[in-house]
Enzyme design. Structure first.
Site, PDB file in Angstrom:
ATOM      1  N   GLY A  27       0.837  -1.194   0.000  1.00 55.83           N
ATOM      2  CA  GLY A  27       0.000   0.000   0.000  1.00 55.83           C
ATOM      3  C   GLY A  27       0.871   1.243   0.000  1.00 55.83           C
ATOM      4  N   LYS A  48       1.183 -10.361   0.137  1.00 59.16           N
ATOM      5  CA  LYS A  48       0.518 -11.665   0.127  1.00 59.16           C
ATOM      6  C   LYS A  48      -0.443 -11.817  -1.048  1.00 59.16           C
ATOM      7  CE  LYS A  48      -3.017 -10.653   3.659  1.00 59.16           C
ATOM      8  NZ  LYS A  48      -3.647 -11.161   4.879  1.00 59.16           N
ATOM      9  N   THR A  56      -5.177   0.802   0.366  1.00 60.91           N
ATOM     10  CA  THR A  56      -4.835   2.068  -0.287  1.00 60.91           C
ATOM     11  C   THR A  56      -5.544   2.200  -1.632  1.00 60.91           C
ATOM     12  OG1 THR A  56      -2.656   2.013   0.750  1.00 60.91           O
ATOM     13  CG2 THR A  56      -2.916   3.482  -1.132  1.00 60.91           C
ATOM     14  N   ALA A  59      -8.945   3.776  -1.514  1.00 64.83           N
ATOM     15  CA  ALA A  59      -9.158   5.106  -0.927  1.00 64.83           C
ATOM     16  C   ALA A  59      -9.791   6.047  -1.945  1.00 64.83           C
ATOM     17  CB  ALA A  59      -7.833   5.676  -0.421  1.00 64.83           C
ATOM     18  N   GLN A  60     -10.819   6.738  -1.493  1.00 67.72           N
ATOM     19  CA  GLN A  60     -11.575   7.598  -2.408  1.00 67.72           C
ATOM     20  C   GLN A  60     -11.289   9.077  -2.161  1.00 67.72           C
ATOM     21  OE1 GLN A  60     -15.655   6.726  -1.515  1.00 67.72           O
ATOM     22  NE2 GLN A  60     -15.582   4.654  -2.341  1.00 67.72           N
ATOM     23  N   GLY A  61     -11.485   9.477  -0.893  1.00 68.98           N
ATOM     24  CA  GLY A  61     -11.528  10.905  -0.557  1.00 68.98           C
ATOM     25  C   GLY A  61     -10.267  11.650  -0.917  1.00 68.98           C
ATOM     26  N   GLU A 126     -13.785  17.755   4.235  1.00 70.04           N
ATOM     27  CA  GLU A 126     -14.210  16.502   4.858  1.00 70.04           C
ATOM     28  C   GLU A 126     -14.438  16.750   6.341  1.00 70.04           C
ATOM     29  OE1 GLU A 126     -11.841  13.049   4.031  1.00 70.04           O
ATOM     30  OE2 GLU A 126     -12.393  13.015   1.923  1.00 70.04           O
ATOM     31  N   HIS A 243     -16.843   4.042  10.088  1.00 74.31           N
ATOM     32  CA  HIS A 243     -17.128   5.147   9.157  1.00 74.31           C
ATOM     33  C   HIS A 243     -18.634   5.327   9.070  1.00 74.31           C
ATOM     34  CE1 HIS A 243     -17.298   7.541   5.512  1.00 74.31           C
ATOM     35  NE2 HIS A 243     -15.980   7.661   5.522  1.00 74.31           N
ATOM     36  N   ARG A 289     -15.947  11.905  12.982  1.00 70.77           N
ATOM     37  CA  ARG A 289     -16.615  10.635  12.718  1.00 70.77           C
ATOM     38  C   ARG A 289     -17.254  10.026  13.958  1.00 70.77           C
ATOM     39  NH1 ARG A 289     -12.468   7.993   8.236  1.00 70.77           N
ATOM     40  NH2 ARG A 289     -13.097   9.461   6.628  1.00 70.77           N
ATOM     41  N   HIS A 350     -13.999   0.425   9.689  1.00 65.80           N
ATOM     42  CA  HIS A 350     -13.296   1.067   8.574  1.00 65.80           C
ATOM     43  C   HIS A 350     -11.787   1.165   8.767  1.00 65.80           C
ATOM     44  CE1 HIS A 350     -12.741   3.771   5.232  1.00 65.80           C
ATOM     45  NE2 HIS A 350     -12.287   4.748   5.994  1.00 65.80           N
ATOM     46  N   GLU A 374      -1.278   1.891   8.351  1.00 65.70           N
ATOM     47  CA  GLU A 374      -2.352   1.501   9.275  1.00 65.70           C
ATOM     48  C   GLU A 374      -1.898   0.467  10.303  1.00 65.70           C
ATOM     49  OE1 GLU A 374      -6.104   1.113   7.286  1.00 65.70           O
ATOM     50  OE2 GLU A 374      -7.042   0.172   9.039  1.00 65.70           O
ATOM     51  N   ARG A 385      -9.490   9.110  14.314  1.00 65.01           N
ATOM     52  CA  ARG A 385      -8.710   9.633  13.190  1.00 65.01           C
ATOM     53  C   ARG A 385      -9.470  10.720  12.437  1.00 65.01           C
ATOM     54  NH1 ARG A 385      -8.268   8.044   7.453  1.00 65.01           N
ATOM     55  NH2 ARG A 385      -9.988   6.611   7.795  1.00 65.01           N
TER      56      ARG A 385
HETATM   57  C1  LIG Z   1     -12.768   2.135   1.209  1.00 57.83           C
HETATM   58  C2  LIG Z   1     -11.721   2.934   1.918  1.00 57.83           C
HETATM   59  C3  LIG Z   1     -11.535   4.271   1.603  1.00 57.83           C
HETATM   60  C4  LIG Z   1     -10.542   5.007   2.259  1.00 57.83           C
HETATM   61  N1  LIG Z   1     -10.342   6.316   1.893  1.00 57.83           N
HETATM   62  C5  LIG Z   1      -9.324   7.004   2.467  1.00 57.83           C
HETATM   63  C6  LIG Z   1      -9.023   8.330   2.029  1.00 57.83           C
HETATM   64  O1  LIG Z   1      -9.645   8.859   1.136  1.00 57.83           O
HETATM   65  N2  LIG Z   1      -7.983   8.961   2.641  1.00 57.83           N
HETATM   66  C7  LIG Z   1      -7.245   8.409   3.642  1.00 57.83           C
HETATM   67  O2  LIG Z   1      -6.322   9.039   4.140  1.00 57.83           O
HETATM   68  N3  LIG Z   1      -7.518   7.145   4.046  1.00 57.83           N
HETATM   69  C8  LIG Z   1      -8.526   6.440   3.486  1.00 57.83           C
HETATM   70  N4  LIG Z   1      -8.783   5.164   3.900  1.00 57.83           N
HETATM   71  C9  LIG Z   1      -7.829   4.528   4.832  1.00 57.83           C
HETATM   72  C10 LIG Z   1      -6.548   4.243   4.068  1.00 57.83           C
HETATM   73  O3  LIG Z   1      -6.870   3.856   2.766  1.00 57.83           O
HETATM   74  C11 LIG Z   1      -5.702   3.153   4.709  1.00 57.83           C
HETATM   75  O4  LIG Z   1      -5.549   3.392   6.066  1.00 57.83           O
HETATM   76  C12 LIG Z   1      -4.337   3.119   4.063  1.00 57.83           C
HETATM   77  O5  LIG Z   1      -4.465   2.989   2.675  1.00 57.83           O
HETATM   78  C13 LIG Z   1      -3.501   1.974   4.603  1.00 57.83           C
HETATM   79  O6  LIG Z   1      -2.329   1.892   3.824  1.00 57.83           O
HETATM   80  P1  LIG Z   1      -1.190   0.888   4.221  1.00 57.83           P
HETATM   81  O7  LIG Z   1      -0.095   1.090   3.242  1.00 57.83           O
HETATM   82  O8  LIG Z   1      -0.888   1.010   5.644  1.00 57.83           O
HETATM   83  O9  LIG Z   1      -1.853  -0.566   4.041  1.00 57.83           O
HETATM   84  P2  LIG Z   1      -2.620  -1.235   2.808  1.00 57.83           P
HETATM   85  O10 LIG Z   1      -2.863  -0.293   1.725  1.00 57.83           O
HETATM   86  O11 LIG Z   1      -3.805  -1.936   3.368  1.00 57.83           O
HETATM   87  O12 LIG Z   1      -1.601  -2.339   2.324  1.00 57.83           O
HETATM   88  C14 LIG Z   1      -1.326  -3.475   3.123  1.00 57.83           C
HETATM   89  C15 LIG Z   1      -0.414  -4.407   2.350  1.00 57.83           C
HETATM   90  O13 LIG Z   1       0.121  -5.397   3.206  1.00 57.83           O
HETATM   91  C16 LIG Z   1       0.029  -6.673   2.582  1.00 57.83           C
HETATM   92  N5  LIG Z   1       0.010  -7.691   3.629  1.00 57.83           N
HETATM   93  C17 LIG Z   1      -0.781  -7.766   4.722  1.00 57.83           C
HETATM   94  N6  LIG Z   1      -0.456  -8.844   5.464  1.00 57.83           N
HETATM   95  C18 LIG Z   1       0.566  -9.462   4.828  1.00 57.83           C
HETATM   96  C19 LIG Z   1       1.328 -10.641   5.093  1.00 57.83           C
HETATM   97  N7  LIG Z   1       1.103 -11.412   6.155  1.00 57.83           N
HETATM   98  N8  LIG Z   1       2.299 -10.977   4.223  1.00 57.83           N
HETATM   99  C20 LIG Z   1       2.545 -10.229   3.116  1.00 57.83           C
HETATM  100  N9  LIG Z   1       1.844  -9.121   2.810  1.00 57.83           N
HETATM  101  C21 LIG Z   1       0.871  -8.738   3.660  1.00 57.83           C
HETATM  102  C22 LIG Z   1      -1.251  -6.574   1.776  1.00 57.83           C
HETATM  103  O14 LIG Z   1      -1.306  -7.576   0.790  1.00 57.83           O
HETATM  104  C23 LIG Z   1      -1.091  -5.160   1.219  1.00 57.83           C
HETATM  105  O15 LIG Z   1      -0.195  -5.196   0.119  1.00 57.83           O
HETATM  106  C24 LIG Z   1      -9.764   4.411   3.263  1.00 57.83           C
HETATM  107  C25 LIG Z   1      -9.969   3.079   3.602  1.00 57.83           C
HETATM  108  C26 LIG Z   1     -10.941   2.342   2.934  1.00 57.83           C
HETATM  109  C27 LIG Z   1     -11.155   0.903   3.316  1.00 57.83           C
END
Ligand SMILES: Cc1cc2nc3c(=O)[nH]c(=O)nc-3n(C[C@H](O)[C@H](O)[C@H](O)COP(=O)(O)OP(=O)(O)OC[C@H]3O[C@@H](n4cnc5c(N)ncnc54)[C@H](O)[C@@H]3O)c2cc1C
Length: 550
Positions: A27, A48, A56, A59-61, A126, A243, A289, A350, A374, A385
């Site tokens: 992500g 994985k 990620t 993510a829309q907003g 927002e 959410h 929220r 969420h 996250e 948040r």
């Molecule tokens: C529908 C939706 C809309 C959102 N909109 C927004 C927004 O507009 N703005 C905002 O700031 N936030 C938003 N959020 C929150 C935000 O998108 C997430 O908090 C953020 O993208 C998390 O990013 P990350 O890189 O931490 O993890 P992620 O993007 O979830 O990536 C996690 C990665 O870890 C990998 N992984 C997990 N476990 C393992 C394992 N055991 N072995 C190998 N790989 C693994 C997964 O395959 C993935 O590649 C939204 C969330 C959702 C669900």
């Protein structure tokens, strides 16, 4: 090094790979860390699933940052801290808002699709932001645009080895520091020991502990669970953000309707057709929220209904279609016309605020293990948040991790290569797929019923007992994704329920029916769990005083 028992399912000796840095997750947090670290190091990025299968991507907003003349980091900080309900780490927030604008501008250099009007960036409103501050790309397709751009940037450098469909089972430790990962290739069924000077966990959240969530299937809390097993501290696990506007449905993942729609003027209506947020918060539908969700629950309970309405029918239809193409089209597919229909919505799991406790350089309490995005608990979100601060958190803290890696790797000197690796617990033959599916369903049902938006002691206790019973009914995991994910989910669920039971107050996203008031005197503190205090009768629960003192 002896052959670990838990690799019994693997044919022959497991292979070993050697890197400088391992990043787990693709992500925004993982890609940012990998792109940055690859400037100096040989990097592996492990995911994985396929690269784009992330939260990620959904993510829309957009991304919040003080990018306009009417805005400032100080104002962004005030809003973040106000939303965080007394538990934000002020130093971490200051870093987030001060470094955020530069990181977002750098991102825009590789991701040209951020929306502009006449050359100027378009910024959206927002919830709980006092000025329009949310930069977005492709209308409501920010996440997919960002992931595509970062993945392309990563591929341009040749120093990142990308390993898809590779599940990280556990972390490897040596003399109290993290020295790599054990991974299972989900296609070949082979285990590999991956050694590195440092590991960056960017594994995202754990929405799959609940029956209904906006999170994708990959969000099973693996990173938090494996970090805890390896000895790192996890913090703030009781704070799960719901959410306000998930599309009402009984199928997970729930389609999220971005808060930016309320930012453009959409209303929340109760079953009598009234705007129930008027008078509840000065920003009405754009209140924080936790405030909106609490009021929604009151109105749903009052009406004996499981949903309320989001109403954009008074807004310009052309604008809705252009600004929210993804939301508009998806609703169409589900039988709703955003321009004409009131849309049934309900609060839905969420975002995980808690996670692997880090300092402001993304360092966990286990040397050599970093966490970003996250999966981490940097303290920037407090107990609630602020919308669109999470993509920013991944960008800012992954950049800081990259900067700290130079220092950490240099400090290792001769110790860069591990001497004696402590391997994870022995594993067994595993469990039947039907039992795994049944236990997972029961876990999700229990978490939804007892550890959801509104919590009370009796329910939390029932949840803890059920989680313990489900864990006890299982044999040690064999070599399958379903087994490892279930064990991780059970571990994380137990921590959420136990932390929620400990916190005798209502604060931010944690609502206790039996302790409805906020209690700053007793509870302006964090709850941390760590295996280190096992001798005290189980994983320790240690409250730390002070909102900013983690
Ligand atoms: C529908 C939706 C809309 C959102 N909109 C927004 C927004 O507009 N703005 C905002 O700031 N936030 C938003 N959020 C929150 C935000 O998108 C997430 O908090 C953020 O993208 C998390 O990013 P990350 O890189 O931490 O993890 P992620 O993007 O979830 O990536 C996690 C990665 O870890 C990998 N992984 C997990 N476990 C393992 C394992 N055991 N072995 C190998 N790989 C693994 C997964 O395959 C993935 O590649 C939204 C969330 C959702 C669900």
């Amino acid at each position: 090094m002896t052959r670990p028992d838990f690799l019994a399912a693997a044919e022959g000796e497991p292979a070993s790979r050697f890197y400088d840095i391992i990043v787990v997750g693709s992500g925004i947090a993982g890609l940012t860390a990998a792109v940055g670290a690859a400037r100096h190091f040989k990097v592996a990025l492990i995911s994985k699933s396929v690269l784009r299968d992330t939260t990620t991507f959904l993510a829309q907003g957009g991304i919040a940052a003080a990018l306009s003349e009417q805005d400032s980091p100080e104002l962004h900080m005030e809003d973040t801290i106000r939303a965080g309900a007394g538990l934000c780490d002020e130093e971490a927030v200051r870093i987030l808002v001060n470094e955020g604008p530069e990181r977002v501008r750098e991102l825009m250099e590789i991701c040209p699709k951020f929306d502009r009007s006449g050359g100027d960036l378009v910024l959206a409103s927002e919830g709980a932001h006092s000025v329009p501050r949310i930069a977005h790309a492709g209308g409501d397709a920010t996440g997919s645009e960002v992931v595509s751009a970062l993945a392309q940037a990563m591929r341009q450098g040749s120093r990142v080895q990308v390993l898809e469909h590779e599940f990280v089972v556990d972390l490897l430790t040596d003399g109290g520091r993290c020295v790599g990962t054990v991974s299972l290739n989900l296609r070949s069924g082979e285990f590999t020991l991956n050694f590195a000077s440092a590991v960056v966990l960017a594994t995202g959240g754990c929405g799959q502990v609940y029956s209904l969530t906006t999170n994708p299937a990959v969000a099973t809390g693996d990173g938090m669970a494996m970090a805890f097993r390896a000895g790192a501290t996890v913090s703030d696990m009781e704070f799960v953000q719901f959410h306000p506007t998930g599309l009402y449905s009984d199928e997970s993942p729930i389609f999220l309707i971005t808060e930016a729609l309320r930012g453009e003027g959409a209303y929340l209506l109760n079953h009598a057709g009234e705007r129930f947020m008027l008078g509840v918060h000065p920003q009405a539908e754009l209140g924080p929220r936790d405030v909106v969700v609490k009021e929604m629950v009151r109105h749903m309970q009052g009406a004996g209904q499981e949903f309320l309405y989001l109403d954009a029918t008074h807004l310009d239809c052309q604008m809705l279609r252009e600004r929210f193409p993804n939301v508009y089209d998806t609703l169409r597919e589900r039988g709703y016309d955003l321009c004409k229909d009131r849309i049934p919505v309900a609060p839905v799991c969420h975002y995980m605020i808690g996670g692997v406790k880090t300092d402001v350089w993304g360092r966990s309490t286990l040397p050599g293990l970093y966490a970003s995005g996250e999966v981490s608990s940097t303290g920037v979100h407090g107990a609630n948040r602020l919308a669109s601060n999470s993509l920013l958190e991944g960008l800012v803290f992954s950049d800081r991790i990259v900067r700290d890696l130079d220092r950490y790797v240099a400090s290792l000197g001769e110790r860069a290569r591990p001497s004696q690796v402590q391997l994870p617990q022995p594993r067994g033959d595993g469990n039947r797929p039907s039992q795994l599916a049944e236990n997972r369903r029961r876990l999700q049902k229990t978490m939804t019923a007892e550890v959801g938006i509104v919590r009370r002691d009796a329910g939390l206790l029932r949840a803890i007992r059920e989680i313990n019973a489900l864990s006890a009914s299982l044999e040690p995991p064999g070599a399958s994704l379903e087994e490892y994910e279930l064990f991780n989910l059970l571990g994380i669920a137990g921590q959420i329920a136990r932390a929620a039971r400990l916190r005798h107050e209502s604060r931010g996203s944690h609502l206790r029916e039996d302790f409805p008031a906020r209690d700053d005197a007793a509870w302006r503190r964090h709850i941390n769990f760590s295996v280190r205090n096992k001798e005290d009768g189980g994983p320790a629960e240690r409250g730390e005083p002070g909102g900013g003192n983690r």
